[in-house]
Write a protein that holds these residues in place. Structure first.
Motif, PDB file in Angstrom:
ATOM      1  N   SER A 198       1.231  -1.472   0.446  1.00  0.00           N
ATOM      2  CA  SER A 198      -0.130   0.044  -0.186  1.00  0.00           C
ATOM      3  C   SER A 198       0.618   1.256  -0.204  1.00  0.00           C
ATOM      4  O   SER A 198       0.194   2.167  -0.804  1.00  0.00           O
ATOM      5  CB  SER A 198      -1.119  -0.160   1.612  1.00  0.00           C
ATOM      6  N   GLN A 199       2.280   1.265   0.553  1.00  0.00           N
ATOM      7  CA  GLN A 199       3.048   2.167   0.350  1.00  0.00           C
ATOM      8  C   GLN A 199       3.544   2.520  -0.876  1.00  0.00           C
ATOM      9  O   GLN A 199       2.996   3.539  -1.557  1.00  0.00           O
ATOM     10  CB  GLN A 199       4.568   1.934   1.306  1.00  0.00           C
ATOM     11  N   ILE A 200       3.949   1.593  -1.419  1.00  0.00           N
ATOM     12  CA  ILE A 200       4.199   1.755  -3.242  1.00  0.00           C
ATOM     13  C   ILE A 200       3.101   2.395  -4.145  1.00  0.00           C
ATOM     14  O   ILE A 200       3.246   3.156  -4.374  1.00  0.00           O
ATOM     15  CB  ILE A 200       5.012   0.281  -3.530  1.00  0.00           C
ATOM     16  N   ILE A 201       1.761   1.919  -3.896  1.00  0.00           N
ATOM     17  CA  ILE A 201       0.396   2.060  -4.635  1.00  0.00           C
ATOM     18  C   ILE A 201       0.699   3.482  -4.552  1.00  0.00           C
ATOM     19  O   ILE A 201       0.609   4.118  -4.710  1.00  0.00           O
ATOM     20  CB  ILE A 201      -0.767   1.177  -4.369  1.00  0.00           C
ATOM     21  N   ASN A 202       0.360   3.851  -3.438  1.00  0.00           N
ATOM     22  CA  ASN A 202       0.408   4.704  -2.520  1.00  0.00           C
ATOM     23  C   ASN A 202       1.922   6.474  -3.343  1.00  0.00           C
ATOM     24  O   ASN A 202       1.382   7.581  -4.073  1.00  0.00           O
ATOM     25  CB  ASN A 202       1.020   5.676  -0.626  1.00  0.00           C
ATOM     26  N   LEU A 203       2.459   5.581  -3.827  1.00  0.00           N
ATOM     27  CA  LEU A 203       3.755   5.939  -4.368  1.00  0.00           C
ATOM     28  C   LEU A 203       3.813   7.012  -5.583  1.00  0.00           C
ATOM     29  O   LEU A 203       3.711   7.892  -5.958  1.00  0.00           O
ATOM     30  CB  LEU A 203       5.148   5.696  -3.615  1.00  0.00           C
ATOM     31  N   LEU A 204       2.917   5.792  -6.174  1.00  0.00           N
ATOM     32  CA  LEU A 204       2.435   5.690  -7.590  1.00  0.00           C
ATOM     33  C   LEU A 204       1.647   5.965  -7.754  1.00  0.00           C
ATOM     34  O   LEU A 204       1.785   7.489  -8.730  1.00  0.00           O
ATOM     35  CB  LEU A 204       2.585   4.683  -8.075  1.00  0.00           C
ATOM     36  N   GLN A 205       1.051   6.168  -6.864  1.00  0.00           N
ATOM     37  CA  GLN A 205       0.100   7.270  -7.456  1.00  0.00           C
ATOM     38  C   GLN A 205      -0.217   9.147  -7.139  1.00  0.00           C
ATOM     39  O   GLN A 205      -0.622   9.785  -7.372  1.00  0.00           O
ATOM     40  CB  GLN A 205      -1.355   7.409  -5.772  1.00  0.00           C
ATOM     41  N   ASP A 206       0.578   9.464  -6.078  1.00  0.00           N
ATOM     42  CA  ASP A 206       1.266  10.394  -5.706  1.00  0.00           C
ATOM     43  C   ASP A 206       2.227  10.849  -6.761  1.00  0.00           C
ATOM     44  O   ASP A 206       1.913  12.674  -7.396  1.00  0.00           O
ATOM     45  CB  ASP A 206       2.031  10.861  -4.561  1.00  0.00           C
ATOM     46  N   LEU A 207       3.316  10.372  -7.366  1.00  0.00           N
ATOM     47  CA  LEU A 207       3.635  10.295  -8.037  1.00  0.00           C
ATOM     48  C   LEU A 207       3.290  10.925 -10.440  1.00  0.00           C
ATOM     49  O   LEU A 207       3.482  11.672 -11.001  1.00  0.00           O
ATOM     50  CB  LEU A 207       5.165   9.214  -8.987  1.00  0.00           C
ATOM     51  N   SER A 234       3.091  14.003 -11.762  1.00  0.00           N
ATOM     52  CA  SER A 234       2.817  14.944 -12.558  1.00  0.00           C
ATOM     53  C   SER A 234       2.603  14.608 -13.932  1.00  0.00           C
ATOM     54  O   SER A 234       1.228  14.363 -13.793  1.00  0.00           O
ATOM     55  CB  SER A 234       4.214  14.298 -13.065  1.00  0.00           C
ATOM     56  N   ALA A 235       1.939  14.882 -15.310  1.00  0.00           N
ATOM     57  CA  ALA A 235       1.299  14.735 -16.172  1.00  0.00           C
ATOM     58  C   ALA A 235       1.523  13.184 -17.039  1.00  0.00           C
ATOM     59  O   ALA A 235       1.348  12.654 -17.581  1.00  0.00           O
ATOM     60  CB  ALA A 235       1.681  15.473 -17.417  1.00  0.00           C
ATOM     61  N   MET A 236       1.836  12.491 -15.893  1.00  0.00           N
ATOM     62  CA  MET A 236       2.555  10.623 -16.637  1.00  0.00           C
ATOM     63  C   MET A 236       1.344  10.177 -16.347  1.00  0.00           C
ATOM     64  O   MET A 236       0.215   9.967 -15.730  1.00  0.00           O
ATOM     65  CB  MET A 236       3.025  10.492 -15.202  1.00  0.00           C
ATOM     66  N   SER A 237       1.059   8.944 -17.631  1.00  0.00           N
ATOM     67  CA  SER A 237       0.289   8.385 -17.762  1.00  0.00           C
ATOM     68  C   SER A 237       1.005   7.134 -17.169  1.00  0.00           C
ATOM     69  O   SER A 237       1.535   6.339 -17.242  1.00  0.00           O
ATOM     70  CB  SER A 237      -0.208   8.198 -18.974  1.00  0.00           C
ATOM     71  N   MET A 238       0.120   6.111 -17.287  1.00  0.00           N
ATOM     72  CA  MET A 238       0.875   4.183 -16.494  1.00  0.00           C
ATOM     73  C   MET A 238      -0.210   3.617 -16.477  1.00  0.00           C
ATOM     74  O   MET A 238      -1.802   3.826 -16.674  1.00  0.00           O
ATOM     75  CB  MET A 238       0.154   4.462 -15.299  1.00  0.00           C
ATOM     76  N   ILE A 239       0.338   2.103 -16.839  1.00  0.00           N
ATOM     77  CA  ILE A 239       0.002   1.032 -17.317  1.00  0.00           C
ATOM     78  C   ILE A 239      -0.080   0.594 -16.310  1.00  0.00           C
ATOM     79  O   ILE A 239       1.095  -0.139 -15.630  1.00  0.00           O
ATOM     80  CB  ILE A 239       0.012   0.215 -18.929  1.00  0.00           C
ATOM     81  N   PHE A 240      -1.205  -0.280 -15.305  1.00  0.00           N
ATOM     82  CA  PHE A 240      -0.603  -0.348 -14.059  1.00  0.00           C
ATOM     83  C   PHE A 240      -1.281  -2.118 -14.816  1.00  0.00           C
ATOM     84  O   PHE A 240      -2.480  -2.288 -14.277  1.00  0.00           O
ATOM     85  CB  PHE A 240      -1.863  -0.213 -13.414  1.00  0.00           C
ATOM     86  N   ILE A 241      -0.233  -3.015 -14.732  1.00  0.00           N
ATOM     87  CA  ILE A 241      -0.736  -4.434 -14.892  1.00  0.00           C
ATOM     88  C   ILE A 241      -1.114  -4.921 -13.432  1.00  0.00           C
ATOM     89  O   ILE A 241       0.117  -5.067 -12.042  1.00  0.00           O
ATOM     90  CB  ILE A 241       0.214  -4.715 -15.234  1.00  0.00           C
ATOM     91  N   THR A 242      -1.988  -5.941 -13.111  1.00  0.00           N
ATOM     92  CA  THR A 242      -2.333  -6.757 -11.189  1.00  0.00           C
ATOM     93  C   THR A 242      -3.460  -8.100 -12.086  1.00  0.00           C
ATOM     94  O   THR A 242      -3.966  -7.802 -13.219  1.00  0.00           O
ATOM     95  CB  THR A 242      -2.433  -5.850 -10.586  1.00  0.00           C
ATOM     96  N   HIS A 243      -3.307  -8.510 -11.275  1.00  0.00           N
ATOM     97  CA  HIS A 243      -4.267  -9.666 -10.863  1.00  0.00           C
ATOM     98  C   HIS A 243      -4.993  -9.062  -9.927  1.00  0.00           C
ATOM     99  O   HIS A 243      -5.927 -10.164  -9.912  1.00  0.00           O
ATOM    100  CB  HIS A 243      -4.162 -11.202 -10.616  1.00  0.00           C
ATOM    101  N   ASN A 244      -4.896  -7.726  -9.174  1.00  0.00           N
ATOM    102  CA  ASN A 244      -5.939  -7.366  -8.002  1.00  0.00           C
ATOM    103  C   ASN A 244      -6.785  -6.321  -8.044  1.00  0.00           C
ATOM    104  O   ASN A 244      -6.419  -5.951  -8.382  1.00  0.00           O
ATOM    105  CB  ASN A 244      -4.928  -7.498  -7.122  1.00  0.00           C
ATOM    106  N   LEU A 245      -7.627  -7.283  -8.176  1.00  0.00           N
ATOM    107  CA  LEU A 245      -9.145  -6.165  -8.834  1.00  0.00           C
ATOM    108  C   LEU A 245      -8.615  -4.354  -7.363  1.00  0.00           C
ATOM    109  O   LEU A 245      -9.246  -3.569  -8.194  1.00  0.00           O
ATOM    110  CB  LEU A 245     -10.244  -6.865  -9.178  1.00  0.00           C
ATOM    111  N   ASN A 246      -8.711  -4.981  -6.951  1.00  0.00           N
ATOM    112  CA  ASN A 246      -9.511  -3.929  -5.975  1.00  0.00           C
ATOM    113  C   ASN A 246      -7.986  -3.008  -5.849  1.00  0.00           C
ATOM    114  O   ASN A 246      -8.401  -2.051  -5.269  1.00  0.00           O
ATOM    115  CB  ASN A 246      -8.389  -4.878  -4.089  1.00  0.00           C
ATOM    116  N   ILE A 247      -6.229  -3.404  -5.670  1.00  0.00           N
ATOM    117  CA  ILE A 247      -6.007  -2.416  -6.176  1.00  0.00           C
ATOM    118  C   ILE A 247      -6.008  -1.056  -7.654  1.00  0.00           C
ATOM    119  O   ILE A 247      -6.547   0.040  -7.539  1.00  0.00           O
ATOM    120  CB  ILE A 247      -4.532  -3.071  -6.728  1.00  0.00           C
ATOM    121  N   THR A 248      -6.890  -2.080  -8.085  1.00  0.00           N
ATOM    122  CA  THR A 248      -7.181  -0.620  -9.495  1.00  0.00           C
ATOM    123  C   THR A 248      -8.749  -0.314  -9.087  1.00  0.00           C
ATOM    124  O   THR A 248      -8.301   1.116  -9.647  1.00  0.00           O
ATOM    125  CB  THR A 248      -7.635  -1.992 -10.783  1.00  0.00           C
TER     126      THR A 248
END
Ligand SMILES: Nc1ncnc2c1ncn2[C@@H]1O[C@H](COP(=O)(O)OP(=O)(O)O)[C@@H](O)[C@H]1O
Ligand SMILES: Nc1ncnc2c1ncn2[C@@H]1O[C@H](COP(=O)(O)OP(=O)(O)O)[C@@H](O)[C@H]1O
Ligand SMILES: [Mg+2]
Ligand SMILES: [Mg+2]
Lengths: 311, 318
Positions: free
Chosen positions: B190-199, B203-217
């Motif tokens: 959850s810390q890493i997700i938070n960090l990614l979310q902040d980033l 910024s104007a960055m886009s992200m493709i976030f690959i996961t098998h965990n629907l809760n995170i998406t």
């Protein structure tokens, strides 16, 4: 007598090298005074992040390795002081299921042999009866007759876990310890296997220790919950108590994370582990005095926690 | 205009005379500042989709067909040299296993510097300054100390932070994160997700976030694509998906998750198992497990149908 298992003050210390490149040794208290009581037909769910000692506890209870100290009473017998012979007969009544069924099934053995072997070894059936009994067991775990001749590599992860569960049921055990049994399965398969565990629990009145790092799974399947952190039990109680009224900051954090709430705090991984509460470095509710001594489990039988805020 | 447009992407493996279609007719797009969740069970083709976009597919695998347009350039027709500039430059990558992605014999700070110096015209000293800034940005309190440490001196979560630092070092417009938290504990996750979310927010960055965990998406992504056996079965906004998923497979996945959190006695499970790509059923790949299967589903695979703005589904029910 309803009690199947009683564990008292289990200790297990590992000596490990500090790092791959180091000669310095470090002592890891993988189990630091763990106790629990488990009755027939009941399931205790054990949660905690990796490295908290869950697997070590499972292995010690089954005497796959010897704890350094403590007591394990299984069906009223003290496992650490009985003879080899007695242990052998008692072992039949305790079974373990691992995370990766691939490693617990012999790749060169067909499903039939994997299940028939313990049946024949413990003289539960004779050779003539074996086939019928194997098919019956396969049916119990949701597999049809055609699986009798399959090898592990011919099956999916979920099917292999069904076979491993079937194999563990052959000796009609009083206790099943399941160590992360659904963790490596895909979501759609995980639900099937969770349902299978529920069936087994209902039907056979088996006592179960169900280890998982997934709080949602544990909550679904357990009657009681035990939360471990760095070798210690930090909270334990009935499922509803622990989930609806969590007391330890670590439990609260786990429950929030399972609900999909994220939180900011940077987890420090390195700290002085010999002093005070082991959760101090990461605790959101810590006080300076938490560093002074180690909190002990206190509370009622329904709900106990090891946190200075609660005592 | 979209930042990334993937159209009818097909990537297959060719071995022993067999063709395994790991990615089969996948189309999706990612707009600026958007986080797109690519979700599916193991082996469904998420990683191969990401590798295809980056043109990192190794033999016996090969991109057979399709178009990948990124910032107006058709990536599949660029030269390898031009592509190298894009990888790690305009597109950053974060992988699942941070230990294997880092070189064990180099200090982590140097590894980020390296990434910087390949893509940007900076000298060693300048790079070091920027890396210290980056280390702060990815959440390290003592960046100077971290700079000189080796990967084995860091925890799994800290290593993943380093990889995130490398991924964003050149200011990419797109980051592809392939199961970046799967190997981590819930707290660290959850810390890493938070960090990614902040980033992403800062910024104007886009992200493709690959996961098998629907809760995170649900918390993290704005749009979502559900893959199954090499196909994209549904694309939807996260809000609509969690309110009312379109595809029967999506419904099954969601009910497994909600079931665990709810109060009923048993879970509603999707029956059967995920098919092997070499033995796919005829018709819709999901029909043997589908509670709504009709005769037509056994015969021919449904085409992708647009349901509304940003909603697509591959199913005869629609
Ligand atoms: N055989 C072993 N030798 C040395 N250390 C071990 C061994 N088994 C476990 N440990 C250590 O004991 C701690 C608890 O491990 P484990 O019981 O596997 O935790 P969990 O199952 O909760 O992830 C960890 O720090 C782990 O590194
Ligand atoms: N080296 C390979 N050779 C043959 N098939 C492969 C290879 N790598 C991957 N595949 C196939 O590609 C499919 C998709 O793999 P992948 O994209 O890694 O799935 P995911 O990331 O969704 O778990 C796998 O099911 C597998 O059949
Ligand atoms: Mg374990
Ligand atoms: Mg993958």
């Amino acid at each position: 007598m309803g009690q199947v298992l009683s564990v008292l003050d289990l200790q297990r210390v590992y000596e490990v090298k500090r790092s791959v490149f180091s000669v310095q040794k470090e002592m890891i208290n993988a189990l630091n005074g763990v106790s629990l009581e488990l009755d027939r037909g009941k399931t205790i769910g054990i949660v905690g992040e990796s490295g908290s000692g869950k697997s070590t506890l499972a292995r010690c209870i089954l005497l796959l390795e010897r704890p350094d100290s403590g007591t394990i009473l299984f069906m009223g017998r003290d496992l650490l002081s009985i003879t080899r012979e007695e242990l052998k007969t008692l072992r039949k009544q305790m079974q373990i299921i691992f995370q990766d069924p691939y490693s617990s099934l012999n790749p060169r053995k067909k499903v039939f042999d994997a299940i028939a072997e313990p049946l024949l070894f413990h003289r539960m059936v004779d050779k003539k009866e074996a086939k019928d009994r194997v098919i019956e067991i396969l049916k119990d775990v949701g597999l049809d007759e055609s699986f009798v001749n399959k090898y592990p590599h011919e099956m999916s992860g979920g099917q292999r876990q069904r076979v491993a569960i079937g194999r563990s049921l052959t000796t009609e055990p009083a206790l099943i310890i399941a160590d992360e049994p659904v963790s490596s399965l895909d979501v759609s398969i995980q639900s099937q296997i969770v349902n299978l565990f529920l069936d087994i629990k209902d039907r056979a009145d088996i006592a179960m220790l169900f280890v998982s790092h997934d709080l949602n799974v544990v909550r679904f399947i357990s009657d009681e919950i035990m939360v471990m952190y760095r070798g210690r039990v930090v909270e334990t109680g009935t499922k509803d108590e622990v989930f609806l009224n969590p007391l330890h900051p670590y439990t609260k954090m786990l429950i929030n994370a399972a609900k999909g709430k994220f939180f900011k705090k940077e987890g420090e991984d390195f700290f002085d582990k010999d002093r005070g509460c082991s959760y101090y470095a990461r605790c959101e509710e810590r006080k300076d005095s938490c560093c002074d001594s180690v909190p002990r489990l206190t509370g009622s039988k329904e709900h106990m926690t090891a946190c200075f805020r609660e005592s | 205009m979209q930042l990334l447009d993937v159209t009818d992407l097909n990537t297959s493996f060719f071995a022993d005379g067999n063709v395994i279609r790991a990615v089969d007719g996948v189309s999706f797009s990612v707009s600026k500042s958007e986080t797109f969740g690519l979700v599916g069970e193991s082996g469904c083709g998420k990683t191969m989709t990401a590798l295809s976009v980056m043109r990192l597919v190794q033999p016996p695998g090969r991109i057979v067909k399709g178009q990948v347009v990124f910032e107006g350039k058709d990536l599949l027709s660029l030269s390898e040299r031009e592509m190298e500039k894009i990888r790690g430059g305009r597109i950053g990558m974060i992988f699942q296993e941070p230990m294997s992605a880092l070189n064990p014999v180099f200090r982590v700070g140097e590894q980020i510097s390296e990434a910087l110096m390949i893509h940007k015209d900076v000298d060693k000293k300048e790079a070091r300054g920027r890396v210290i800034e980056l280390l702060k940005q990815v959440g390290f309190d003592e960046p100077e100390k971290r700079y000189t440490q080796y990967p084995h001196q860091l925890s799994g979560g800290q290593r993943q932070r380093i990889l995130i630092g490398i991924a964003i070092s050149c200011g990419p417009s797109l980051v592809i994160a392939d199961e970046p938290t799967t190997a981590l504990d819930v707290a660290t996750e959850s810390q890493i997700i938070n960090l990614l979310q902040d980033l992403v927010n800062d910024s104007a960055m886009s992200m493709i976030f690959i996961t098998h965990n629907l809760n995170i998406t649900r918390k993290f992504c704005r749009r979502i694509g559900i893959m199954y056996a090499g196909r994209m079965l549904e694309q939807n906004s996260v809000d609509d998906f969690f309110k009312e998923p379109l595809h029967p497979y999506s419904k099954g996945l969601l009910s497994s998750i909600y079931g665990l959190m709810g109060d009923q006695k048993r879970l509603t499970a999707i029956p059967g198992s995920v098919p092997k790509l070499a033995e796919l059923p005829q018709g819709c790949t999901f029909h043997p497990r589908c509670p709504y299967a009709m005769p037509v589903c056994r015969e021919e695979e449904p085409i992708i149908k647009e349901m509304g703005k940003g909603q697509w589904v591959r199913c005869y029910l629609y």
